[in-house]
Design a protein around this motif. Sequence first.
Motif, PDB file in Angstrom:
ATOM      1  N   TYR A 253      95.997  33.366  53.391  1.00 38.33           N
ATOM      2  CA  TYR A 253      96.512  32.618  52.236  1.00 38.33           C
ATOM      3  C   TYR A 253      98.035  32.475  52.308  1.00 38.33           C
ATOM      4  CZ  TYR A 253      91.963  33.263  49.883  1.00 38.33           C
ATOM      5  OH  TYR A 253      90.648  33.228  49.547  1.00 38.33           O
ATOM      6  N   GLY A 284      91.203  35.171  40.704  1.00 36.80           N
ATOM      7  CA  GLY A 284      89.912  35.842  40.567  1.00 36.80           C
ATOM      8  C   GLY A 284      90.106  37.297  40.928  1.00 36.80           C
ATOM      9  N   VAL A 285      89.721  37.644  42.162  1.00 32.02           N
ATOM     10  CA  VAL A 285      89.921  39.018  42.607  1.00 32.02           C
ATOM     11  C   VAL A 285      91.396  39.263  42.986  1.00 32.02           C
ATOM     12  CG1 VAL A 285      89.368  38.662  45.053  1.00 32.02           C
ATOM     13  CG2 VAL A 285      88.807  40.838  43.975  1.00 32.02           C
TER      14      VAL A 285
HETATM   15  C1  PLP Z   1      88.523  32.003  44.743  1.00 36.81           C
HETATM   16  C2  PLP Z   1      89.162  31.013  43.881  1.00 36.81           C
HETATM   17  C3  PLP Z   1      90.314  31.306  43.153  1.00 36.81           C
HETATM   18  C4  PLP Z   1      90.964  32.661  43.116  1.00 36.81           C
HETATM   19  O1  PLP Z   1      91.084  33.349  44.312  1.00 36.81           O
HETATM   20  P1  PLP Z   1      90.877  34.941  44.342  1.00 36.81           P
HETATM   21  O2  PLP Z   1      91.188  35.318  45.719  1.00 36.81           O
HETATM   22  O3  PLP Z   1      89.469  35.226  43.963  1.00 36.81           O
HETATM   23  O4  PLP Z   1      91.820  35.498  43.326  1.00 36.81           O
HETATM   24  C5  PLP Z   1      90.846  30.301  42.379  1.00 36.81           C
HETATM   25  N1  PLP Z   1      90.281  29.088  42.303  1.00 36.81           N
HETATM   26  C6  PLP Z   1      89.185  28.765  42.993  1.00 36.81           C
HETATM   27  C7  PLP Z   1      88.623  27.386  42.879  1.00 36.81           C
HETATM   28  C8  PLP Z   1      88.586  29.723  43.802  1.00 36.81           C
HETATM   29  O5  PLP Z   1      87.478  29.397  44.478  1.00 36.81           O
END
Ligand code: PLP
Length: 455
Positions: A253, A284-285
């Motif tokens: 990332y 998210g995570v």
């Molecule tokens: C996975 C995801 C996120 C967040 O990424 P994390 O690594 O889980 O924090 C945000 N937006 C979308 C559309 C995602 O698929």
Amino acid sequence: MGNKIICGKSLEEWICHNPLLKKIINTETTLWSNPKYDKFENAINSISLSMEDVVDCEQRLKRFAPFIVKHFPETKKLNGIIESPLIKIPSMQKYISELYNTNLPGHMLLKCDNLLSIAGSIKARGGIYEVLKHTEDLALKNNLITLDDDYSKLAHKKYIDFFNKYTIQVGSTGNLGLSIGIMSAKIGFNVIVHMSKDAKQWKKDLLRSKGVTVIEYKSDYNKAVKKGRALSNNDPTSYFIDDENSINLFLGYSAAAIRLKKQLDEMNIVIDENHPLFVYLPCGVGGGPGGVAFGLKLLFKDNVHCFFAEPTHSPCMLLGMLTEQHNKICVQDFGIDNITEADGLAVGRPSGFVGKTFKNLLSGIYTIQDDELYVLLSSLIDTEKIRLEPSACAGIVGPWEIFKNKTGLSYLESHNLIDKMNNAIHISWATGGQLVPEEIMNEYYNIGKNFSKLS
Ligand SMILES: *Cc1c(COP(=O)(O)O)cnc(C)c1O
């Protein structure tokens, strides 16, 4: 909940120490400003990753570019580099300014990771990178390639047959599984994706159509990861991509920052002490937003201010950082249900690795309601014809979340930013949407239009 003890304290004690918890538990929208935010030069001292790691990752992605072009011809335009546009969205900016009755000084941009090729989401960065890293490790170890080779040769059948002896597994709420599944299947791996209950049906169907094994769980993300990890650890030919702890995923990332800097340069946008950069990332995570933000902090140091955005029903990173318990704590501990339409963000327990890495680097976190995500989704289609999935809309209101909020204004004040805001650059990270089937996008759109009428 009663007298339940959460990480050594009663609920009353937690709330007494952190009054903001009351609003979080009531799933009200909040903005948290990180009291431990520190100067980059201090914060970086306790972190073992550096720019060298990010550059190493970017070079690996370049080595794989000819291979990517071979398998995914749609990447030819960018010579096998998976990257997204950075664009202005003036009509949407005007629309939100009216909606919130707050004019935004400075300039707003959208980073369109919804358009990333292959996976249609930010997961095309970290997820695909970790699969490639594992592929390279295996290929080097078995003397199939050298670092100077043209990696497109790995697309030949004899290599595909080689990788077919190995398995890759991952736990996912949907998008991570898509990126890892699609890439791994092309390389030749057996792939097993452990999907949490939040995963949308179309994402599972798409994966199965690519030959990926999808195992469905009735539980949430954290449990799907746990099961997948255990199954993978039992099989010596299996490799588990661990979204909660993986440094490779995180670095994948982070390479976004190097490319973003180039895009800003091409647009003649300067980031310096008098032209601060604000970035708003759906979380998210934590691996995705954390990795991107980490790269940006390395490049722009104190001139970039990173905020994460989470659903009011899944504020796991917020709870982890606020309580400093990180992955020891989950939203369910506080009676929050972790139920949200933003499937990409439906995570109840944050990555401890990301929380700890960011404890002094993250500026803050705000939360947003599902209804509002849908309104933003349909407005963005109306104003700019851009189609995002609900999760990806969480970053769009970031600039206004800071400006309409006392906590936000005091952050700006305490960092001497108020008189620089006319020069500020705001980037909302649009994290996904391209692969959403049209009829489902139409449903989302209609839900958003209905909510707009109500408000
Ligand atoms: C996975 C995801 C996120 C967040 O990424 P994390 O690594 O889980 O924090 C945000 N937006 C979308 C559309 C995602 O698929």
